[in-house]
Scaffold this motif. Structure first.
Motif, short mmCIF file in Angstrom:
data_model
loop_
_atom_site.label_atom_id
_atom_site.label_comp_id
_atom_site.label_asym_id
_atom_site.label_seq_id
_atom_site.Cartn_x
_atom_site.Cartn_y
_atom_site.Cartn_z
N UNK A 1 0.84 -1.20 0.00
CA UNK A 1 0.00 0.00 0.00
C UNK A 1 0.88 1.25 0.00
N UNK A 2 1.92 1.21 0.85
CA UNK A 2 2.81 2.37 0.94
C UNK A 2 3.54 2.61 -0.38
N UNK A 3 3.91 1.52 -1.07
CA UNK A 3 4.60 1.67 -2.35
C UNK A 3 3.69 2.33 -3.38
N UNK A 4 2.41 1.92 -3.40
CA UNK A 4 1.46 2.53 -4.34
C UNK A 4 1.28 4.01 -4.01
N UNK A 5 1.18 4.31 -2.71
CA UNK A 5 0.99 5.71 -2.31
C UNK A 5 2.22 6.55 -2.62
N UNK A 6 3.40 5.94 -2.47
CA UNK A 6 4.65 6.62 -2.84
C UNK A 6 4.61 6.99 -4.31
N UNK A 7 4.17 6.03 -5.11
CA UNK A 7 4.12 6.26 -6.56
C UNK A 7 3.10 7.33 -6.91
N UNK A 8 1.99 7.34 -6.18
CA UNK A 8 0.98 8.37 -6.41
C UNK A 8 1.55 9.75 -6.12
N UNK A 9 2.22 9.87 -4.98
CA UNK A 9 2.85 11.15 -4.63
C UNK A 9 3.85 11.55 -5.71
N UNK A 10 4.57 10.56 -6.22
CA UNK A 10 5.55 10.81 -7.26
C UNK A 10 4.87 11.36 -8.52
N UNK A 11 3.67 10.84 -8.82
CA UNK A 11 2.93 11.33 -9.99
C UNK A 11 2.55 12.80 -9.82
N UNK A 12 2.13 13.15 -8.59
CA UNK A 12 1.82 14.56 -8.33
C UNK A 12 3.04 15.43 -8.56
N UNK A 13 4.19 14.98 -8.07
CA UNK A 13 5.43 15.74 -8.24
C UNK A 13 5.77 15.85 -9.72
N UNK A 14 5.60 14.74 -10.43
CA UNK A 14 5.88 14.73 -11.87
C UNK A 14 5.01 15.78 -12.57
N UNK A 15 3.74 15.86 -12.15
CA UNK A 15 2.84 16.84 -12.74
C UNK A 15 3.34 18.25 -12.54
N UNK A 16 3.81 18.53 -11.30
CA UNK A 16 4.35 19.88 -11.03
C UNK A 16 5.57 20.18 -11.91
N UNK A 17 6.47 19.19 -11.98
CA UNK A 17 7.68 19.39 -12.77
C UNK A 17 7.33 19.61 -14.23
N UNK A 18 6.39 18.81 -14.75
CA UNK A 18 5.98 18.96 -16.15
C UNK A 18 5.42 20.36 -16.41
N UNK A 19 4.59 20.83 -15.46
CA UNK A 19 4.00 22.15 -15.63
C UNK A 19 5.07 23.23 -15.70
N UNK A 20 6.03 23.16 -14.76
CA UNK A 20 7.08 24.17 -14.74
C UNK A 20 7.94 24.07 -16.00
N UNK A 21 8.25 22.85 -16.44
CA UNK A 21 9.05 22.68 -17.65
C UNK A 21 8.34 23.30 -18.85
N UNK A 22 7.02 23.08 -18.91
CA UNK A 22 6.26 23.63 -20.02
C UNK A 22 6.30 25.16 -20.00
N UNK A 23 6.20 25.71 -18.78
CA UNK A 23 6.24 27.15 -18.65
C UNK A 23 7.61 27.71 -19.06
N UNK A 24 8.67 26.98 -18.72
CA UNK A 24 10.01 27.43 -19.06
C UNK A 24 10.27 27.37 -20.56
#
Lengths: 121, 134
Positions: free
Chosen positions: A93-116
């Motif tokens: 369960x913790x591994x899945x939740x870790x991956x979910x959190x990672x997806x949120x982070x990935x989304x933020x990074x993607x957004x900033x990269x797109x803006x840059x």
């Protein structure tokens, strides 16, 4: 390290707590055969509150303050409180939740990269 | 990593401990059929003693502190033709419970697999975290 992390928000802290919880659950699984070992776990919600709330301390302090001993379903003769099915489900369960959190982070990074980069589609 | 013990250390050292346990099982099975001329020299099953190792609060791994002889008693058997027999014609069979050893072997195998699984999951998550910059 508080909740005022402008780029990653709550997710950076959450990922750190998930990572520490993974270590703790790995410790439990590693000690499945150690006599007298007491399984422990982090209360994720309370730890996240303590790390991101009004009087936010460091993530390590928040985690250490919210560690508890696992209450076994069946007690064993050797005093070991590790129950492998419980630990394995918690770990998964913790591994899945870790991956979910990672997806949120990935989304933020993607957004900033797109803006840059600007609109170069 | 704030903790000196990473998931890889924890699972890796637990795997080493399980390997020691598997080695004792192999030794016991190999010696299960041996006979000796006296009760004192007869083979007794070897058992590892596991102990928790903790560098930081909350995380801990496991190590084998010592390997002890179990108290499974060798069985006396009357066999005057055996060259090892004492003056009364008795020999002692090794004090190994083969069924219990096989159960121990399966348990060791399962716990080793659990630690491999933990390591694989941790590796995958670490790689995913590294790839986030892409």
């Amino acid at each position: 390290m508080g909740s005022d992390d402008a780029l990653f928000g709550i997710h950076g802290t959450a990922l750190q707590i998930r990572s520490q919880r993974m270590s703790m659950l790995a410790s439990n699984i590693a000690n499945a055969a150690t006599p007298g070992f007491k399984a422990r776990d982090i209360d994720f919600n309370k730890a996240l509150d303590a790390a991101t709330g009004q009087q936010a301390g460091s993530v390590d302090d928040a985690v250490q303050g919210n560690v508890g001993y696992r209450v076994p379903v069946e007690s064993s003769l050797s005093g070991n409180t590790v129950e492998l099915p419980v630990e394995q489900t918690q770990f998964a369960e913790n591994a899945v939740q870790y991956k979910t959190t990672l997806q949120f982070l990935q989304g933020r990074v993607d957004t900033v990269m797109q803006a840059l980069k600007g609109d170069n589609t | 990593m704030s903790s000196p013990l990473s998931v890889f250390d924890i699972a890796g050292r637990a795997m080493s401990a399980q390997i020691v346990r598997l080695n004792t099982v192999a030794s016991n099975m190999a010696n299960a059929g041996t006979v000796a001329g006296s009760e004192a020299t007869a083979y007794r099953a070897l058992k590892p003693v596991f102990q928790q190792v903790s560098d930081a609060p909350g995380v801990s791994t496991v190590k084998v502190t010592q390997v002890v002889q179990s108290n499974t008693q060798p069985t006396k058997r009357h066999d005057p033709d055996n060259p090892l027999a004492d003056k009364d014609g008795n020999v002692w069979d090794a004090g190994v419970d083969s069924a219990a050893e096989l159960v121990d072997m399966i348990e060791t195998q399962r716990q080793y697999q659990n630690n491999v699984q933990v390591m694989q999951t941790a590796k995958q998550l670490t790689l995913d975290t590294l790839r986030i910059e892409k």
